[in-house]
Design a protein around this motif. Structure first.
Motif, PDB file in Angstrom:
ATOM      1  N   LEU A 478     -36.009  48.878  -2.858  1.00 51.73           N
ATOM      2  CA  LEU A 478     -35.721  50.274  -2.528  1.00 51.73           C
ATOM      3  C   LEU A 478     -34.213  50.531  -2.535  1.00 51.73           C
ATOM      4  N   ILE A 479     -33.429  49.587  -2.045  1.00 52.31           N
ATOM      5  CA  ILE A 479     -31.971  49.723  -2.065  1.00 52.31           C
ATOM      6  C   ILE A 479     -31.472  49.841  -3.499  1.00 52.31           C
ATOM      7  N   LYS A 480     -32.020  49.007  -4.381  1.00 53.96           N
ATOM      8  CA  LYS A 480     -31.624  49.084  -5.800  1.00 53.96           C
ATOM      9  C   LYS A 480     -31.911  50.466  -6.363  1.00 53.96           C
ATOM     10  N   LEU A 481     -33.079  50.989  -6.031  1.00 50.13           N
ATOM     11  CA  LEU A 481     -33.466  52.307  -6.527  1.00 50.13           C
ATOM     12  C   LEU A 481     -32.536  53.387  -5.986  1.00 50.13           C
ATOM     13  N   THR A 511     -29.678  40.420  -5.598  1.00 51.25           N
ATOM     14  CA  THR A 511     -29.773  41.882  -5.752  1.00 51.25           C
ATOM     15  C   THR A 511     -28.391  42.504  -5.944  1.00 51.25           C
ATOM     16  N   LEU A 512     -27.425  42.065  -5.172  1.00 52.89           N
ATOM     17  CA  LEU A 512     -26.065  42.606  -5.296  1.00 52.89           C
ATOM     18  C   LEU A 512     -25.471  42.304  -6.664  1.00 52.89           C
ATOM     19  N   GLN A 513     -25.758  41.108  -7.150  1.00 54.21           N
ATOM     20  CA  GLN A 513     -25.264  40.741  -8.485  1.00 54.21           C
ATOM     21  C   GLN A 513     -25.884  41.645  -9.555  1.00 54.21           C
ATOM     22  N   GLU A 514     -27.170  41.922  -9.408  1.00 53.74           N
ATOM     23  CA  GLU A 514     -27.848  42.809 -10.366  1.00 53.74           C
ATOM     24  C   GLU A 514     -27.271  44.222 -10.307  1.00 53.74           C
ATOM     25  N   LEU A 515     -26.982  44.699  -9.109  1.00 53.96           N
ATOM     26  CA  LEU A 515     -26.420  46.044  -8.958  1.00 53.96           C
ATOM     27  C   LEU A 515     -25.029  46.135  -9.583  1.00 53.96           C
ATOM     28  N   ARG A 516     -24.250  45.079  -9.431  1.00 48.81           N
ATOM     29  CA  ARG A 516     -22.908  45.077 -10.041  1.00 48.81           C
ATOM     30  C   ARG A 516     -23.009  45.116 -11.560  1.00 48.81           C
ATOM     31  N   HIS A 517     -23.996  44.420 -12.106  1.00 56.96           N
ATOM     32  CA  HIS A 517     -24.204  44.448 -13.564  1.00 56.96           C
ATOM     33  C   HIS A 517     -24.572  45.850 -14.032  1.00 56.96           C
TER      34      HIS A 517
END
Length: 738
Positions: A478-481, A511-517
């Motif tokens: 949900l945070i990613k979304l 998750t944080l790494q994915e968001l940075r990407h």
């Protein structure tokens, strides 16, 4: 006109939103009395509670300058308090009469005589361990003929030395809004202590001398913002006849931070007496050094942040970008060890949020709820919905339309996790059955749309999620979304976690790494231990000295013992005071200590051991209750504790009160009609951990089994799977934790 058996009513003398006050006689002995009656035929439980509290405190305070409470009596479906009548009238009425005189104002000499007497009374109630919390002209009664002054209305007073207020809708804040202190608004990142009364008294003095309030506005939220962030016009600029030193006294009382106000009623009183003596002797008042006699024997560690100026600036700059739409959505990571001050830093955002009319909501992940999806986010939005439910009917209808537009036919998705939403949007149609993955996707999409309702230019939204080292996988999705949704604006997501408990393979880090990407805007604040200079400032401010060199040796010892962890620094200093290694010298009016004596004590440098030692000094009955509470979680309630230990709530409350007095727990709800408090929170996770460690393993398992059974019995079919996870977690923790 009111008709009460055994009393002859003469006339009505006052009416407020909640009560009507009459003057009368007691028929049995012709004693003059004041009768204060709740206005509503069917008063709310909260109103009844405050009435009972007002009577209890007033009746038990055996002070000459406090109005006497003779009895509390039932009248039809409401209550009436029978009070002493000494022929006075409220200071508010007196002020109105003064405005109608030839001069239109109170004389300087009369003001000083009245002011000195009021400060003396407030000093007396503080000495009796009462904080009034509603000092204003309506609650000060004055007899101009006898010059007697008495204090009334203890309906929201407290016997606790500190109270932690929550952010509330300004319309339901306790106290009289024009007079409440900044910390009473719940938006100052500060607890309420006795110095709140000095601010309210400062507003009263300001009004007495200038015939106007420091802040004049009809907008309640703007008034709150004025109290916490705006400086009032100096009284001299309104009335040039006011001596500058007297204006300075009032402005010192009106300081935003309690540490910058007078620290004692005696300090205010001596400065006012100085003014009066000069006026009577020389017919003028010359300037002098304020607060020379303002020495407090209360050991009080200031709540302001030390050594965090840069971090606060980074946080506030990020919010300003969001609020001014220079950035649509940002995520801020706040990291550091337990006790380093992550939550305290985040709460510094209260002031700018109020200025922008925004909403701040928070949720905390819990080791007992690691497998319950969205637990912290749901907790945060429960808080927001409770705020909305206190708004006007017109505003609620507007929210209803906005929410229904956002969620469409899927309103039940939100109601399933936040039942109180139904009070705003009414019952919603049943949802079609979906598979597990489809149901989660539906929830994420609907909840994301729900969140957007509150992210607007008129009211930006700040969500603070604490302790993400225990975050669940569903929340991370949900945070990613939320963070990657290009349609979302005016949202500031702040998350904190203990970086020493999170490795690279932790789902949060992935998750944080994915968001940075995905080029999400993610900033980070890493909180380091306090430096020696900051610890020196804390000690100097606590011990009320401006000479940093005097505390250098003590600061070095504290730094060595605590490694600069703010929570441990505070606990260590409190321990020194409790053990009488720091004392107030009443002859020299200063704090004293012997550094060699402190070194010789071989005090532990382990914060858990220190906290355990503090717990063990409490009565055994209080220790037992805190052990049980620690099994429930960082938040707990009186009802659950009473079931676990097979006692009625009234038997347990005194033990919890004892723990509140020494600052181990604090209330998160108000007194109920039986003058009990039901909801609590441990002051810090370390205190919960220390209390938990005092239970033997067999007892832990037994308690967690009991809690598990209670959870099972009180679980609806819709949330059964989530509760099963929590029960399993508790059983595992009962065997393995600590």
């Amino acid at each position: 006109m009111l008709s009460i058996p055994n009393y002859q009513i003469k006339n009505q003398i006052y009416e407020s939103n909640k009560s009507v006050v009459y003057r009368g006689l007691r028929k049995t002995d012709k004693l003059p009395v004041i009768l204060k009656v709740l206005k509503e035929d069917y008063p709310t439980p909260s109103e009844i509670t405050h009435y009972k509290l007002e009577y209890e405190i007033t009746h038990n305070l055996n002070l000459e300058n406090i109005i006497k409470a003779y009895s509390l009596e039932k009248y039809q479906n409401t209550l009436v308090i029978i009070l002493e009548d000494f022929g006075g009238e409220s200071l508010k009425i007196f002020m109105e009469k003064q405005r109608q005189t030839e001069t239109g104002k109170i004389s300087l000499q009369k003001f000083l005589n009245i002011a000195i007497k009021i400060v003396e009374i407030i000093g007396e109630i503080h000495f009796s361990n009462i904080i009034h919390k509603d000092i204003n002209p309506s609650n000060i009664v004055y007899n101009p003929n006898s010059e007697e002054i008495k204090l009334i209305d203890f309906g929201i007073s407290t016997t606790f030395s500190r109270v932690n207020p929550a952010i509330k809708n300004p319309h339901i804040l306790e106290g009289t809004l024009a007079y409440i202190s900044p910390e009473q608004t719940g938006r100052m990142n500060r607890a309420i202590d006795y110095r709140t009364d000095f601010y309210s008294l400062g507003v009263t003095f300001y009004e007495l001398l200038t015939n106007q309030l420091p802040f004049i506005t009809e907008d309640t939220l703007e008034l709150v913002h004025c109290h916490i962030a705006k400086q009032p016009l100096n009284p001299v600029k309104i009335n040039p006849e006011i001596p500058k030193i007297l204006a300075d006294i009032i402005m010192k009382m009106l300081a935003k931070n309690a540490e910058d106000r007078y620290q004692s009623a005696w300090g205010i009183q001596t400065d006012l007496i100085n003014c009066l003596m000069q006026l009577e002797t020389n017919n003028c008042i010359e300037e002098f050094i304020l607060g020379e006699n303002d020495i407090s024997d209360k050991f009080q560690i200031p709540e302001k942040l030390y050594g965090r100026n840069q971090e606060v600036e980074i946080l506030l700059d990020a919010f300003t970008r969001i609020a001014n739409n220079r950035s649509s959505i940002e995520m801020m990571l706040v990291t550091g060890y337990s006790g380093i001050g992550k939550s305290s830093l985040v709460q510094e955002i209260y002031k700018p949020i109020t200025a922008h009319r925004g909403y701040f909501i928070s949720g905390k992940f819990n080791q007992f709820q690691r497998n319950i999806p969205y637990s912290a986010i749901i907790q945060a939005f429960n808080e927001l919905i409770r705020q909305l439910l206190t708004e006007t009917k017109t505003q609620l209808n507007q929210w209803r339309e906005k929410i229904l537009t956002a969620v469409g036919p899927n309103g039940q998705v939100i109601i399933d996790v936040i039942p109180e939403v139904e009070l705003i949007i009414d019952k919603q149609p049943k949802l079609p059955e979906l598979g597990a993955n489809e149901a989660q996707n539906r929830f994420n999409l609907v909840f994301a749309n729900f969140i957007k309702v509150f992210c607007k230019k008129e009211h930006p939204l700040v969500i603070f999620l604490d302790d993400l080292q225990w975050v669940d996988a569903a929340t991370l999705k949900l945070i990613k979304l939320m963070v990657t949704d290009t349609d979302t604006q005016y949202l500031f997501l702040i998350v904190s976690y203990r970086n020493n408990e999170v490795e690279n393979a932790h789902p949060l880090m992935i998750t944080l790494q994915e968001l940075r990407h995905q080029r999400a805007i993610i900033n980070q604040i890493n909180l380091a231990p306090l430096k020696l200079e900051h610890i020196s400032e804390i000690i100097a401010d606590t011990l009320q000295t401006t000479h940093i060199t005097q505390v250098k040796a003590l600061a070095e010892l504290v730094k060595h013992k605590t490694d600069g962890n703010p929570f441990f620094v505070n606990e260590f200093l409190k321990n020194l005071y409790t053990e009488k290694l720091i004392n107030f010298d009443f002859e020299r009016l200063t704090w004293i200590w012997d550094i060699e004596q402190i070194k010789a004590q071989a005090i532990t440098d382990n914060v858990v051991d220190l906290t355990i030692a503090k717990l063990k000094k409490l009565p055994e009955s209080t220790q037992n209750i805190l052990r049980l509470a620690a099994c429930v979680g960082s938040d707990f309630n009186l009802n659950l504790l009473s079931i676990i230990c097979d006692k009625i709530p009234a038997e347990i409350f005194p033990q919890l009160k004892e723990a509140m007095t020494v600052g181990l727990i604090f209330p998160t709800s108000e007194l109920d009609t039986e003058l009990l408090i039901y909801n609590y929170k441990f002051t810090h996770d370390r205190i919960q951990q220390a209390a938990y460690s005092l239970i033997d393993e067999a007892q832990k398992t037994e308690i967690h089994l009991k809690i598990g059974r209670l959870l099972w019995q009180n679980t609806s079919p819709e949330t059964l799977s989530e509760k099963i996870f929590e029960i399993v977690d508790r059983l595992n923790l009962g065997i393995t934790l600590i």
